[in-house]
Design a protein around this motif. Structure first.
Motif, PDB file in Angstrom:
ATOM      1  N   PRO A   1       4.491  -0.690  -4.677  1.00 11.55           N
ATOM      2  CA  PRO A   1       3.211  -1.252  -4.217  1.00 11.55           C
ATOM      3  C   PRO A   1       3.186  -2.756  -4.049  1.00 11.55           C
ATOM      4  O   PRO A   1       2.413  -3.269  -3.253  1.00 11.55           O
TER       5      PRO A   1
ATOM      6  N   GLN B   1       0.835  -1.211   0.000  1.00 15.77           N
ATOM      7  CA  GLN B   1       0.000   0.000   0.000  1.00 15.77           C
ATOM      8  C   GLN B   1       0.872   1.263   0.000  1.00 15.77           C
ATOM      9  O   GLN B   1       0.425   2.328   0.411  1.00 15.77           O
ATOM     10  N   ASP B   2       2.076   1.142  -0.520  1.00 12.51           N
ATOM     11  CA  ASP B   2       2.993   2.263  -0.698  1.00 12.51           C
ATOM     12  C   ASP B   2       3.147   2.504  -2.196  1.00 12.51           C
ATOM     13  O   ASP B   2       3.599   1.606  -2.920  1.00 12.51           O
ATOM     14  N   ASP B   3       2.781   3.689  -2.659  1.00  9.14           N
ATOM     15  CA  ASP B   3       2.808   3.977  -4.092  1.00  9.14           C
ATOM     16  C   ASP B   3       4.195   3.829  -4.701  1.00  9.14           C
ATOM     17  O   ASP B   3       4.332   3.545  -5.898  1.00  9.14           O
TER      18      ASP B   3
ATOM     19  N   THR C   1      -6.109  -3.851  -6.451  1.00 10.68           N
ATOM     20  CA  THR C   1      -7.373  -3.442  -5.836  1.00 10.68           C
ATOM     21  C   THR C   1      -8.527  -4.295  -6.343  1.00 10.68           C
ATOM     22  O   THR C   1      -9.414  -4.686  -5.576  1.00 10.68           O
TER      23      THR C   1
ATOM     24  N   MET D   1      -0.268  -8.482   3.511  1.00 10.91           N
ATOM     25  CA  MET D   1      -0.841  -7.142   3.408  1.00 10.91           C
ATOM     26  C   MET D   1      -0.767  -6.408   4.733  1.00 10.91           C
ATOM     27  O   MET D   1      -0.648  -7.035   5.780  1.00 10.91           O
TER      28      MET D   1
ATOM     29  N   PHE E   1      -7.694   2.225   2.314  1.00  8.64           N
ATOM     30  CA  PHE E   1      -6.250   2.009   2.294  1.00  8.64           C
ATOM     31  C   PHE E   1      -5.427   3.290   2.440  1.00  8.64           C
ATOM     32  O   PHE E   1      -4.253   3.221   2.786  1.00  8.64           O
ATOM     33  N   SER E   2      -6.023   4.445   2.181  1.00  5.73           N
ATOM     34  CA  SER E   2      -5.286   5.694   2.288  1.00  5.73           C
ATOM     35  C   SER E   2      -5.804   6.572   3.424  1.00  5.73           C
ATOM     36  O   SER E   2      -5.052   6.930   4.342  1.00  5.73           O
TER      37      SER E   2
ATOM     38  N   LYS F   1       0.503   0.702   6.227  1.00  6.00           N
ATOM     39  CA  LYS F   1       1.453   0.529   5.130  1.00  6.00           C
ATOM     40  C   LYS F   1       2.573  -0.393   5.597  1.00  6.00           C
ATOM     41  O   LYS F   1       2.915  -0.427   6.776  1.00  6.00           O
TER      42      LYS F   1
END
Length: 442
Positions: free
Chosen positions: A17, A12-14, A391, A58, A348-349, A365
């Protein structure tokens, strides 16, 4: 040192990912680093290794509006006619149930729900509590359950005038005492907010007292906002303004405040929520079940409001809440593409941002320095799984019961569906005894 690897690591880190055959290294309750399994095993040969066996790894999920005390309502029969509106639901179910809770009920109902969180991969919750017949010490009893189960939790007690001045005073003091205890504790699992029920049950005098005290304690609020039409109607009738406007005028809004629901808000109120940086929580299943309407969450998001995702006690499975939120936006707008990016961002954000602000370090994250809250999910993708489509795989392929291992703060609390430190059968047996007694008092 603990390594969790040999799985598809979804960070979940751009910036990074997804790592195929990925691994997370955990030290002192935090993520030390992430990378390829073979690389980290070579670097830390003496580390304990948790083998994901090719499954998903996750971040643990976050529920930003929960009611642990609602557990004993499951299967309970109402003694009045079935409610026809939201106010009747409150009067005939929730306000009757919370009045007969004892401190033991508070503890066991929390234990059951927190166990369910673990089994569904929810590792952080923001709880909103009420037990007017057992106010003093109630947050501390919930905190006992939190520490026993290991679920990261932000707690509050809802202040209201509906049960009289004495209970309101006890409620204010419970918030004060708990917030003070949190401030002087180094326990990374437990935090607090100042709880309020809702505008329509809290008068100006009580609200102003809470605002002054919360300011002294540097605390935000956790409050239901414009959930049902009764809240809006009472505010307009008694104060000549809408709910968000009243809360703004009394100093309740702000970047540390959680405004749950916000179903009946207009454009001007959305601007106030945005400008004050107030956090809004969408609770789709609860709103649908209570027939209160559908919150304008897409409009709020597009106009810059941080909107997270909760359950209002309806479930502990955030995968389920994600699915319902996605479908509800499509139904509400009549557009099959609605909510495709916004709804996952809530979970998630936005939820991760709120939890990180509250608990310090990243939560939600898998990045170096983040709290080591992670889950292993038994999901074998039938189609290619890539960073660009993760997603879609989560939305349509994963449910809470697919979670096999849950780790919180580097502590393994469930491994291969077995709780490691809790006798689940004993907890459920004691909960049933408490629930049976409560049902007789209801």
């Amino acid at each position: 040192m603990l390594l969790v690897g040999n799985g598809t690591l979804v960070t979940q880190d751009d910036r990074l990912p997804l790592i195929e055959d990925g691994c997370a290294a955990i030290q002192d309750g935090l993520i030390a680093e992430v990378g390829a399994t073979a690389d980290l095993q070579r670097r830390y040969p003496a580390a304990q290794f948790v083998n994901a066996r090719g499954r998903l790894i996750m971040p643990g999920l976050i529920n930003t509006h929960m009611h642990l005390y609602s557990t004993f309502a499951r299967g309970m029969a109402l003694k009045d006619e079935a409610p026809n509106n939201f106010l009747q639901i409150l009067e005939r179910l929730w306000w009757r149930l919370d009045r007969v809770l004892t401190l033991d009920d508070v503890y066991w109902s929390a234990m059951v729900a927190l166990i369910d969180c673990i089994k569904n991969g929810t590792t952080t919750i923001f709880d909103h509590h009420s037990s007017p017949g057992a106010v003093t010490g109630s947050l501390f009893r919930i905190a006992e359950a939190v520490r026993r189960t290991g679920v990261r939790s932000c707690l509050c007690y809802e202040v209201t005038d509906r049960d009289g001045a004495q209970v309101a005073e006890q409620s204010i003091e419970e918030n004060r005492a708990f917030l003070a205890a949190c401030k002087h504790s180094d326990d990374s699992l437990v935090r607090g907010l100042f709880g309020l029920h809702a505008s329509f049950t809290v008068g100006d005098k009580t609200m102003d007292r809470c605002t002054r005290l919360a300011t002294e304690l540097d605390a935000g609020f956790h409050i239901h906002v414009a959930e049902g039409e009764a809240d809006l109607a009472q505010c307009q009738r008694e104060y000549g303004k809408r709910v968000v406007e009243r809360l703004h005028d009394r100093g309740i809004l702000g970047s540390k405040t959680i405004a749950a629901h916000c179903v009946h808000v207009n454009d001007a109120e959305i601007d106030l929520l945005k400008d004050s940086k107030t956090n809004v929580i969408h609770n789709p299943e609860s709103n649908m079940a209570n027939a209160v309407g559908s919150a304008p969450v897409l409009e709020m998001i597009h106009r810059g409001v941080r909107v997270g995702l909760g359950t209002d006690g309806y479930t502990t499975d955030m995968f389920e809440s994600l699915k319902v939120a996605n479908a509800l936006q499509k139904h509400r707008t009549g557009q099959p593409s609605a909510g495709w990016t916004e709804v996952p961002a809530m979970l998630f954000s936005a939820n991760a941002g709120m939890a990180s602000d509250t608990f310090g370090s990243f939560v939600g994250k898998l990045v170096p320095g983040a709290h080591a809250d992670l889950i292993i999910v038994d999901y074998d993708p039938p189609t290619p799984l890539r960073a660009s489509n993760i997603t879609g795989h989560i939305l349509f392929g994963v449910s809470g019961r697919a979670v096999v291992t849950t780790i919180i703060g580097g502590r393994i609390v469930m491994a291969e569906r077995k709780l490691l430190e809790i006798d689940e059968q004993e907890v459920m047996a004691k909960a049933r005894v408490s629930a049976e007694k409560l049902w007789h008092r209801f």
